[in-house]
Design a protein around this motif. Sequence first.
Motif, PDB file in Angstrom:
ATOM      1  N   TRP A 285       0.834  -1.198   0.000  1.00  0.00           N
ATOM      2  CA  TRP A 285       0.000   0.000   0.000  1.00  0.00           C
ATOM      3  C   TRP A 285       0.870   1.249   0.000  1.00  0.00           C
ATOM      4  CZ3 TRP A 285      -4.848  -0.720  -1.121  1.00  0.00           C
ATOM      5  CH2 TRP A 285      -5.487  -1.894  -0.741  1.00  0.00           C
TER       6      TRP A 285
ATOM      7  N   ARG B 285      -3.804   4.969   1.890  1.00  0.00           N
ATOM      8  CA  ARG B 285      -5.046   4.321   2.290  1.00  0.00           C
ATOM      9  C   ARG B 285      -6.122   5.385   2.474  1.00  0.00           C
ATOM     10  NH1 ARG B 285      -4.554  -1.051   3.815  1.00  0.00           N
ATOM     11  NH2 ARG B 285      -6.766  -1.017   3.288  1.00  0.00           N
ATOM     12  N   GLU B 286      -7.271   5.100   1.903  1.00  0.00           N
ATOM     13  CA  GLU B 286      -8.412   6.021   1.991  1.00  0.00           C
ATOM     14  C   GLU B 286      -8.672   6.410   3.451  1.00  0.00           C
ATOM     15  OE1 GLU B 286     -11.958   4.374   0.255  1.00  0.00           O
ATOM     16  OE2 GLU B 286     -13.240   5.877   1.194  1.00  0.00           O
TER      17      GLU B 286
ATOM     18  N   GLU C  75      -7.118   2.841  -6.319  1.00  0.00           N
ATOM     19  CA  GLU C  75      -8.248   1.920  -6.158  1.00  0.00           C
ATOM     20  C   GLU C  75      -9.286   2.492  -5.202  1.00  0.00           C
ATOM     21  OE1 GLU C  75      -5.639  -2.211  -6.394  1.00  0.00           O
ATOM     22  OE2 GLU C  75      -6.361  -1.509  -4.461  1.00  0.00           O
TER      23      GLU C  75
ATOM     24  N   TYR D  34     -12.316   0.713  -2.648  1.00  0.00           N
ATOM     25  CA  TYR D  34     -12.861  -0.566  -2.170  1.00  0.00           C
ATOM     26  C   TYR D  34     -14.382  -0.539  -2.256  1.00  0.00           C
ATOM     27  CZ  TYR D  34     -13.846  -4.695   0.515  1.00  0.00           C
ATOM     28  OH  TYR D  34     -14.310  -5.928   0.890  1.00  0.00           O
TER      29      TYR D  34
ATOM     30  N   PRO E 189     -17.710  -2.734  -1.423  1.00  0.00           N
ATOM     31  CA  PRO E 189     -18.189  -3.937  -0.744  1.00  0.00           C
ATOM     32  C   PRO E 189     -18.830  -4.913  -1.747  1.00  0.00           C
ATOM     33  CG  PRO E 189     -18.802  -1.976   0.481  1.00  0.00           C
ATOM     34  CD  PRO E 189     -18.238  -1.498  -0.811  1.00  0.00           C
TER      35      PRO E 189
ATOM     36  N   ARG F 205     -17.358  -6.318  -4.124  1.00  0.00           N
ATOM     37  CA  ARG F 205     -16.523  -6.399  -5.330  1.00  0.00           C
ATOM     38  C   ARG F 205     -15.036  -6.374  -4.999  1.00  0.00           C
ATOM     39  NH1 ARG F 205     -18.416  -1.823  -9.368  1.00  0.00           N
ATOM     40  NH2 ARG F 205     -16.672  -2.597 -10.589  1.00  0.00           N
ATOM     41  N   GLY F 206     -14.740  -5.882  -3.827  1.00  0.00           N
ATOM     42  CA  GLY F 206     -13.332  -5.790  -3.461  1.00  0.00           C
ATOM     43  C   GLY F 206     -12.707  -4.523  -4.018  1.00  0.00           C
ATOM     44  N   PRO F 207     -11.366  -4.481  -4.073  1.00  0.00           N
ATOM     45  CA  PRO F 207     -10.699  -3.278  -4.585  1.00  0.00           C
ATOM     46  C   PRO F 207     -10.896  -3.143  -6.096  1.00  0.00           C
ATOM     47  CG  PRO F 207      -9.077  -4.960  -4.017  1.00  0.00           C
ATOM     48  CD  PRO F 207     -10.415  -5.519  -3.634  1.00  0.00           C
TER      49      PRO F 207
ATOM     50  N   ASP G 122      -7.454   4.549  -2.207  1.00  0.00           N
ATOM     51  CA  ASP G 122      -6.289   3.733  -1.888  1.00  0.00           C
ATOM     52  C   ASP G 122      -5.335   3.783  -3.083  1.00  0.00           C
ATOM     53  OD1 ASP G 122      -7.482   2.817   0.495  1.00  0.00           O
ATOM     54  OD2 ASP G 122      -8.513   1.202  -0.583  1.00  0.00           O
TER      55      ASP G 122
ATOM     56  N   ARG H 255      -1.918   1.401  -4.507  1.00  0.00           N
ATOM     57  CA  ARG H 255      -1.104   0.217  -4.217  1.00  0.00           C
ATOM     58  C   ARG H 255      -0.118  -0.015  -5.356  1.00  0.00           C
ATOM     59  NH1 ARG H 255      -4.041  -5.296  -2.647  1.00  0.00           N
ATOM     60  NH2 ARG H 255      -5.499  -4.544  -4.204  1.00  0.00           N
TER      61      ARG H 255
END
Lengths: 271, 155
Positions: free
Chosen positions: B41, B44-45, B63, B65, B67, B69-71, B97, B99
């Motif tokens: 990372w 992070r949001e 990215e 996130y 819910p 579906r994931g990132p 986010d 990464r």
Amino acid sequence: MVPILFHVEQVRRETADTLTLTLKPAEGGTTLRFTPGQFNMLYRLGLGEVPISISGDPSRPDRLVHTLRAVGTVTKGLASLRPGEAVGVRGPFGAGWPMEAARGKDVVVVAGGIGLAPLRPAIYHLLARRHDYGRVVLLYGARTPGDLLYRRELERWRGRFDVDVLVTVDRGDAGWRGHVGVVTTLFTRAFFDADDCVAMVCGPEVMMRFTVAELKARGIPDDRIYLSMERNMKCALGFCGHCQFGPVFVCKDGPVFRYDRIKAFFGKREI
Amino acid sequence: METESLVRLLREHPFLQGLSEEHLQTLASCAANVRFEAGQWVLREGEEARRFYLLRSGRIAIEVYVPGRGPVPMQTIGEGEVLGWSWLVLPYRWHFDARAMQLTRAISLDAECLRARSEQDHELGYELLKRFVPVILQRLQAARLQLLDVYRANG
């Protein structure tokens, strides 16, 4: 102009709604020579005719290759064809990509979605005559990784040392390790000589509008940007007027146009 | 890393093209050379935006996130590009986010340090904003084009 009968030799599924048909002339028929960027009218017997770009290798006219998206009655009919079935072909029509004018120059090919299909013959041409051109850069954008056309071929091209292939998707997924973002964002990674280069662009009109803006921002003049336009074509001979685009007909004056010739009405809402 | 090396890296980065030597020296005093391993990372949001990054190599995915579906990667950026502008605007919190998708090398610039230097030297602040605004505009336009979903059937 009467359609010539061809038979389906192969059907290759490219994506969920896009496929590539390989056609060969019916017995006693003739092959159709074409230049990159031209199109044919494909006639699904009993259903109707649609204009489809030729997506095959111009040095292999014995096999006529078309990539199409099944979205309407006729294209869905064409998509349901099986090997051995007949299809009518009129063509090839229209003005293609400026392969001769691009000789000795860098070439930037920008494709969006199914817009890669009419550019593929130009790419075959560039790669077959690689020494005749400067840098060759392909920028290709698709909706998702699953919507990428000719994926194996893209990987093969990317493996060459003499062509830069940059691919992006508008929406990535967990398995996608490549670039995410619209096709214009790839320009930051594209290296070419704007003073001595030709750009060939094909995709949805709005994508081409933004691409032209990016090309101009990078210093490529209007007379070295070429776009493939799409309009509702019927006769393909310049008679019916369905594909009229300002003062020109897309079927006979295009589909590939030099940007300076259409810029006055390109993007005009009324046109 | 010595200041001179940092100044050289900063001078070579496209984002800072044309910046004066004096300002490069100032930036170098707020800078550090960093690297991120694949999968690590970077932001992070919701966390405080304490720095931004000038990417030297590698690739970063921005990215969000979702819910169920994931990132979801919205954009990737790489060599020669800049990551992060939330440090410029209150409340200085990351909105997404980020990464590393592969080994990524970058120059990290300390936000608090830069804000303080820009308060003292408005010319520096202006030079930075002149560089950030086009990036913000370009990313806004790209995001709008993505929203258009131009490649969908009948699109």
